[in-house]
Write an enzyme that holds these catalytic residues in place. Structure first.
Site, PDB file in Angstrom:
ATOM      1  N   GLU A 189       0.838  -1.208   0.000  1.00  0.00           N
ATOM      2  CA  GLU A 189       0.000   0.000   0.000  1.00  0.00           C
ATOM      3  C   GLU A 189       0.866   1.248   0.000  1.00  0.00           C
ATOM      4  O   GLU A 189       0.569   2.241  -0.667  1.00  0.00           O
ATOM      5  CB  GLU A 189      -0.921  -0.001   1.224  1.00  0.00           C
ATOM      6  CG  GLU A 189      -1.990   1.100   1.214  1.00  0.00           C
ATOM      7  CD  GLU A 189      -1.522   2.422   1.827  1.00  0.00           C
ATOM      8  OE1 GLU A 189      -2.265   3.402   1.716  1.00  0.00           O
ATOM      9  OE2 GLU A 189      -0.421   2.486   2.410  1.00  0.00           O
ATOM     10  N   GLU A 190       1.940   1.184   0.758  1.00  0.00           N
ATOM     11  CA  GLU A 190       2.789   2.376   0.934  1.00  0.00           C
ATOM     12  C   GLU A 190       3.496   2.793  -0.357  1.00  0.00           C
ATOM     13  O   GLU A 190       4.042   3.879  -0.440  1.00  0.00           O
ATOM     14  CB  GLU A 190       3.820   2.130   2.046  1.00  0.00           C
ATOM     15  CG  GLU A 190       3.226   1.879   3.426  1.00  0.00           C
ATOM     16  CD  GLU A 190       2.518   3.089   4.025  1.00  0.00           C
ATOM     17  OE1 GLU A 190       2.499   4.154   3.394  1.00  0.00           O
ATOM     18  OE2 GLU A 190       1.961   2.942   5.132  1.00  0.00           O
ATOM     19  N   ASP A 212      -7.703   2.269   7.615  1.00  0.00           N
ATOM     20  CA  ASP A 212      -6.324   2.760   7.628  1.00  0.00           C
ATOM     21  C   ASP A 212      -6.202   3.914   8.622  1.00  0.00           C
ATOM     22  O   ASP A 212      -7.209   4.447   9.090  1.00  0.00           O
ATOM     23  CB  ASP A 212      -5.917   3.229   6.221  1.00  0.00           C
ATOM     24  CG  ASP A 212      -4.413   3.114   5.958  1.00  0.00           C
ATOM     25  OD1 ASP A 212      -3.628   3.099   6.928  1.00  0.00           O
ATOM     26  OD2 ASP A 212      -4.029   3.059   4.774  1.00  0.00           O
ATOM     27  N   HIS A 298       3.943   7.823   9.863  1.00  0.00           N
ATOM     28  CA  HIS A 298       5.199   7.511   9.151  1.00  0.00           C
ATOM     29  C   HIS A 298       6.449   7.831   9.976  1.00  0.00           C
ATOM     30  O   HIS A 298       7.549   7.860   9.443  1.00  0.00           O
ATOM     31  CB  HIS A 298       5.251   8.143   7.754  1.00  0.00           C
ATOM     32  CG  HIS A 298       4.337   7.445   6.788  1.00  0.00           C
ATOM     33  ND1 HIS A 298       4.436   7.566   5.431  1.00  0.00           N
ATOM     34  CD2 HIS A 298       3.309   6.580   7.003  1.00  0.00           C
ATOM     35  CE1 HIS A 298       3.505   6.815   4.850  1.00  0.00           C
ATOM     36  NE2 HIS A 298       2.799   6.220   5.792  1.00  0.00           N
TER      37      HIS A 298
HETATM   38 CO    CO Z   1       1.137   4.834   5.420  1.00  0.00          CO
HETATM   39 ZN    ZN Z   2      -1.598   3.247   5.791  1.00  0.00          ZN
END
Ligand code: CO
Ligand code: ZN
Length: 324
Positions: A189-190, A212, A298
């Protein structure tokens, strides 16, 4: 919270999701009819039913670092795997799959920090010693452990292990399931919602819901954003990857109201979730995103509120039980 702790401790940067997939598969197997891994590595857990196909997606991968060069003194240059700014990683610990530990730091003459001017120090005396431990192309993840703090928890990879946690717990808790249910744990996904793209092509859902993390606006001098920690899961109406489908909005808000779960409406200028890929797959799929409000996304210490986590589990459970 034991499971959330286990999930966040797992080393699995994008493209190397083997460890986390194994862990999640073991949790899911007793509760669903089929568990399989698709060619990209997505873990697809199906609770077979006759109704419409309802898909939930939470991504298993985490952001990380990939070695691009090893210099004569044994310092490693790297690129980020996923969106990592210099602020988020300077002087932080990282760990490679083989257990090699390092610290990310920067060239001392540099004023405007960016990843090009940074390196990983693994304590090697020179290139030969470094090369015994790592090679170009090896990946590292943040080296930081789960911790409770007040009513919150901090860890690396809350993005999106907290989403995986909510989906696992909801499937385990749901008492009824009127749909053909797909709980999908996606890869990469990233790097741009890559796993969700192929998974939703495969599943062909009638509705897709991503779970998410999402940014909050409740820290000192933060950007204006409607989400705060502790006020319930976010119902994301828009980000840079999608705009919510009215049917998905109705489904999500209906479940929250019926179960009296606190929730927050959210519209974001940037960011993206697996819903961005799901809604454009096949002939199009009504999609939405449930957000777990999260601070310091992050970074090696992403912070979530435990009541929000539990309310996210309750919301997903109610959605599974209600169905589409
Ligand atoms: Co992310
Ligand atoms: Zn995410």
């Amino acid at each position: 919270m034991e499971l959330l702790k286990k999930l966040t401790r797992c080393w699995s940067p994008s493209g190397r999701e083997d460890n986390i997939r194994e862990l999640i598969a073991a949790e899911m197997e007793p509760y669903v009819t089929d568990v399989y891994t698709d060619p990209m590595g997505n873990l697809i857990c199906r609770k077979k039913g006759n109704g419409k196909r309802l898909m939930f997606a939470a991504h298993m991968d985490e952001i990380g670092f990939m070695v691009t060069n090893i210099d004569d003194k044994g310092f490693l240059r790297f690129v980020s795997v996923g969106g990592i700014s210099a602020h988020n990683c300077v002087n932080r610990g990282v760990i490679f799959e083989n257990g090699t530990r390092g610290v990310i730091s920067y060239e001392k003459t540099v004023r405007d920090l960016n990843l090009d001017k940074m390196y990983i120090d693994i304590g090697a005396a020179d290139r030969a010693e470094a090369e015994k431990k790592v090679s170009v192309g090896d990946m590292a993840g943040y080296d930081e452990d789960f911790a409770l703090m007040g009513g919150c928890a901090s860890a690396k990879s809350m993005d999106d292990r907290v989403g995986c946690y909510a989906l696992i717990k909801a499937v385990q808790a749901a008492k009824t399931c009127p749909n053909d249910l797909y709980a999908v744990f996606t890869v990469q996904e990233e790097l741009g919602l890559r796993g969700a793209k192929t998974a939703s092509f495969n599943v062909e859902p009638d509705m897709g819901i991503a779970i998410d993390v999402s940014m909050v606006g409740d820290t000192p001098e933060s950007a204006k954003h409607s989400l705060s920690l502790g006020k319930g899961p976010g119902v994301k109406l828009k980000d840079a990857s999608f705009i919510i489908h009215p049917k998905a909005r109705e489904f999500m808000l209906g479940a929250a109201k019926a179960a009296e779960i606190p929730y927050q409406l959210e519209a974001a200028a940037y960011g993206g979730t697996d819903a961005g890929a799901i809604h454009l797959s096949g002939g199009g799929v009504p999609s939405g995103t449930i957000s777990v409000p999260t601070r310091y996304i992050h970074s090696p210490r992403e912070v979530v509120n435990l009541a929000d986590v539990e309310n996210t589990v309750r919301l997903v459970t109610k959605m599974i039980e209600t169905g589409i």
